[in-house]
Write an enzyme that holds these catalytic residues in place. Structure first.
Site, PDB file in Angstrom:
ATOM      1  N   SER A  67      62.793  16.438   8.859  1.00  0.00           N
ATOM      2  CA  SER A  67      61.793  15.136   8.490  1.00  0.00           C
ATOM      3  C   SER A  67      60.313  15.813   9.196  1.00  0.00           C
ATOM      4  O   SER A  67      59.598  15.092   8.703  1.00  0.00           O
ATOM      5  CB  SER A  67      62.104  14.048   9.400  1.00  0.00           C
ATOM      6  OG  SER A  67      63.094  13.241   8.675  1.00  0.00           O
ATOM      7  N   LYS A  70      57.840  15.890   6.537  1.00  0.00           N
ATOM      8  CA  LYS A  70      57.349  14.599   5.916  1.00  0.00           C
ATOM      9  C   LYS A  70      55.916  14.525   5.817  1.00  0.00           C
ATOM     10  O   LYS A  70      55.203  14.452   4.683  1.00  0.00           O
ATOM     11  CB  LYS A  70      57.926  13.463   6.232  1.00  0.00           C
ATOM     12  CG  LYS A  70      59.537  13.444   5.945  1.00  0.00           C
ATOM     13  CD  LYS A  70      60.110  12.199   6.708  1.00  0.00           C
ATOM     14  CE  LYS A  70      61.763  12.087   6.304  1.00  0.00           C
ATOM     15  NZ  LYS A  70      62.353  11.147   7.243  1.00  0.00           N
ATOM     16  N   TYR A 192      63.879  17.131  -1.918  1.00  0.00           N
ATOM     17  CA  TYR A 192      63.673  16.616  -0.831  1.00  0.00           C
ATOM     18  C   TYR A 192      64.491  17.379   0.261  1.00  0.00           C
ATOM     19  O   TYR A 192      64.182  17.703   1.323  1.00  0.00           O
ATOM     20  CB  TYR A 192      63.690  15.204  -0.714  1.00  0.00           C
ATOM     21  CG  TYR A 192      63.919  14.428   0.827  1.00  0.00           C
ATOM     22  CD1 TYR A 192      62.821  14.374   1.496  1.00  0.00           C
ATOM     23  CD2 TYR A 192      65.336  14.166   1.167  1.00  0.00           C
ATOM     24  CE1 TYR A 192      62.883  13.795   2.856  1.00  0.00           C
ATOM     25  CE2 TYR A 192      65.459  13.487   2.321  1.00  0.00           C
ATOM     26  CZ  TYR A 192      64.268  13.320   3.334  1.00  0.00           C
ATOM     27  OH  TYR A 192      64.458  13.077   4.188  1.00  0.00           O
ATOM     28  N   TYR A 244      59.226   6.356  13.677  1.00  0.00           N
ATOM     29  CA  TYR A 244      60.166   5.436  13.286  1.00  0.00           C
ATOM     30  C   TYR A 244      60.109   4.224  14.054  1.00  0.00           C
ATOM     31  O   TYR A 244      59.166   3.965  14.284  1.00  0.00           O
ATOM     32  CB  TYR A 244      61.864   5.990  12.997  1.00  0.00           C
ATOM     33  CG  TYR A 244      61.700   7.269  12.293  1.00  0.00           C
ATOM     34  CD1 TYR A 244      61.151   7.366  10.947  1.00  0.00           C
ATOM     35  CD2 TYR A 244      62.499   8.360  13.132  1.00  0.00           C
ATOM     36  CE1 TYR A 244      61.316   8.645  10.371  1.00  0.00           C
ATOM     37  CE2 TYR A 244      62.484   9.458  12.211  1.00  0.00           C
ATOM     38  CZ  TYR A 244      61.918   9.875  10.994  1.00  0.00           C
ATOM     39  OH  TYR A 244      62.023  11.102  10.347  1.00  0.00           O
ATOM     40  N   VAL A 262      65.677  15.624  12.584  1.00  0.00           N
ATOM     41  CA  VAL A 262      67.012  15.635  13.021  1.00  0.00           C
ATOM     42  C   VAL A 262      67.930  17.123  13.509  1.00  0.00           C
ATOM     43  O   VAL A 262      68.771  17.188  13.836  1.00  0.00           O
ATOM     44  CB  VAL A 262      67.931  14.997  12.152  1.00  0.00           C
ATOM     45  CG1 VAL A 262      67.795  13.509  12.005  1.00  0.00           C
ATOM     46  CG2 VAL A 262      68.024  15.726  10.843  1.00  0.00           C
TER      47      VAL A 262
HETATM   48  O1  DON Z   1      66.907  12.843   5.412  1.00  0.00           O
HETATM   49  C1  DON Z   1      67.781  13.293   6.078  1.00  0.00           C
HETATM   50  O2  DON Z   1      68.401  12.628   6.382  1.00  0.00           O
HETATM   51  C2  DON Z   1      67.193  14.492   6.912  1.00  0.00           C
HETATM   52  N1  DON Z   1      67.163  15.761   5.813  1.00  0.00           N
HETATM   53  C3  DON Z   1      65.995  14.408   7.357  1.00  0.00           C
HETATM   54  C4  DON Z   1      65.982  13.251   8.494  1.00  0.00           C
HETATM   55  C5  DON Z   1      65.100  13.447   9.603  1.00  0.00           C
HETATM   56  O3  DON Z   1      64.766  14.719   9.977  1.00  0.00           O
HETATM   57  C6  DON Z   1      65.131  12.350  10.486  1.00  0.00           C
HETATM   58  N2  DON Z   1      64.155  12.361  11.652  1.00  0.00           N
HETATM   59  N3  DON Z   1      64.336  12.472  12.783  1.00  0.00           N
END
Ligand code: DON
Length: 443
Positions: A67, A70, A192, A244, A262
């Site tokens: 993320s 983003k 994505y 978030y 993540v």
């Molecule tokens: O969309 C997802 O679930 C992951 N590829 C990225 C999410 C993410 O990194 C959330 N951040 N803390």
């Protein structure tokens, strides 16, 4: 190691030592490949606006950006389409919800912001996809330019998320079902996933954050990646939405625009100061690296980096407020006339705050607020457009009051294009400006 290098590196090393043993948190198990990460990996990095690089711990260990991509894809969308157009499809309101929540506006289906998955998928979908410039190619190029080196994709992590990413696909279908979109979020979800699987190190993340902090110019190579307004827009959304449902608490306690991912990466940006990044895979319940949060929070606290705790230093702009008779080497017989010439000198880079100080000093300088005024800008290093307009306006008002005005401005910083004279008569030195004012001062 030099004194400066040692001081910053020592601060990072100390944090690394303090928190390397911090337990708690879980690996992101919902992407199977991420569950294989080394929970003990821990790196910290800081890059200054001059491109100085500092790190501690696992600075070269590669991991996927997730993320943390983003804000940079949002920056690309803003660069290509502009804020108004992007905002038609992605809002900029904190959702107060988890990263993978169904954060869609009632009625329109517009995602809350580009930091949660729903909004990030739409931001990705907004990037044009043409045979000459495919969507993912543009994104990889953009992320690479922010990092200052060519990045690549961890195909295993990509495949792992593509095989298990049904929640994101479901989100994309939901978005498509709720409103007219210019592009297909269902197709964009695969891009994505690829953007999340781009491989970085903690030093790359610090460079990316530093580029946003540096007004869109990569401090490592001087390349402009996005415009200054776009960098500011992205930092703003990071500040309000980047963490978030922990965004408000993060801004309250840490006080820096930030973004978590993540895989355990976290970035934080000190506007016009530095880019900071941490990497440590175990996550708290909001999907933020446990050690990353501790290290960045403590650094902010120790070094006084909170955005709301940075009052400009008083007295650092105006270096002199006097009358010309008080200056050294007054020619014989000129003391009385020089008493009627007010002098104020400034130094450094002048912005709105500094210009207000200078104008106040000009008002204060000189007995009875009559007589000539000299503004000495010899030691000024920069004047932004706001400060220039303020100073020119202030000098023009003094002149309109019948006061002779001169500036010592050897580099022509007060001049505007097509206006050689500026608002006041311009001289190369303070002495020349004072002499010109004294020549006509009565007394
Ligand atoms: O969309 C997802 O679930 C992951 N590829 C990225 C999410 C993410 O990194 C959330 N951040 N803390």
């Amino acid at each position: 190691m030099s004194a400066a290098t040692g001081a910053v590196t020592d601060a990072l090393r100390e944090l690394h030592t303090s928190y390397a043993g911090a337990d708690g948190g879980e690996l992101a198990g919902y992407i199977p490949q991420l569950a294989l990460a080394d929970p003990g990996a821990f790196g910290l990095a800081l890059i200054s606006m001059d491109g100085h690089r500092y790190s501690a711990g696992d600075a070269d260990v590669p991991f996927t950006v997730q993320s943390v991509s983003k804000p940079f894809v949002y920056a690309l969308a803003l660069s290509l389409l502009g804020l108004d157009e992007v905002s038609r499809w992605v809002n900029a309101e904190p959702s107060g919800e988890a990263f993978n929540a169904i954060s869609l506006e009632h009625g329109t289906g517009r995602p809350s912001n580009a930091m949660v998955n729903a909004g990030a998928i739409v931001a990705t979908a907004l990037i044009p996809d043409t045979p000459v410039a495919p969507r993912f190619g543009r994104i990889l190029d953009c992320l690479s330019r922010f990092a200052g080196r060519a990045l690549d994709v961890d195909e295993e992590v990509y495949a792992s998320e593509a095989a298990t990413g049904d929640r994101n696909r479901a989100l994309a279908y939901l978005i498509r079902s709720t409103g007219p979109l210019p592009v297909d979020p269902v197709a964009a979800v695969e891009t994505y996933f690829r953007q999340c699987a781009v491989r970085v190190t903690v030093l790359d993340l610090a460079a990316m954050a530093a580029t946003l902090a540096h007004g869109g110019v990569n401090p490592l190579n001087g390349e402009r990646v996005v415009s200054e307004p776009v960098a500011a827009q992205v930092l703003t959304v990071m500040a309000t939405c980047g963490m978030y449902d922990a965004s408000g608490d993060w801004l309250l306690r840490v006080g820096l625009p930030a973004k978590s991912g993540v895989s355990g990466g976290v970035i934080a940006a000190g506007p016009a100061r530095f880019g900071l990044a941490a990497y440590s895979p175990p996550l708290d319940r909001t999907g933020t690296s446990v050690r990353g949060r501790l290290a960045i929070g403590t650094l902010s606290d120790r070094l006084g980096l909170h955005l709301m705790r940075n009052p400009a230093l008083p007295g650092s702009t105006v270096t002199l407020v006097t009358t010309a008779d008080d200056l050294p080497a007054v020619p014989a017989g000129e003391r009385a006339r020089r008493q009627r010439v007010a002098v104020a000198a400034a130094q450094g880079a002048l912005d709105f705050t500094a210009a207000e100080r200078v104008l106040y000093a000009l008002d204060e300088a000189g007995a009875g607020r009559t007589g000539a005024v000299v503004l000495d800008l010899v030691r000024v290093t920069d004047i932004d457009t706001v400060a220039r307009a303020m100073l020119r306006g202030g000098l023009a008002r003094l002149a309109a009051d019948g006061r002779r005005t001169a500036v010592a401005d050897p580099d022509g910083r007060l001049r505007e294009p097509g206006d050689d004279t500026g608002a006041a008569r311009s001289f190369a030195s303070r002495e020349e400006a004072v002499a010109w004012c004294t020549a006509t001062a009565s007394g």
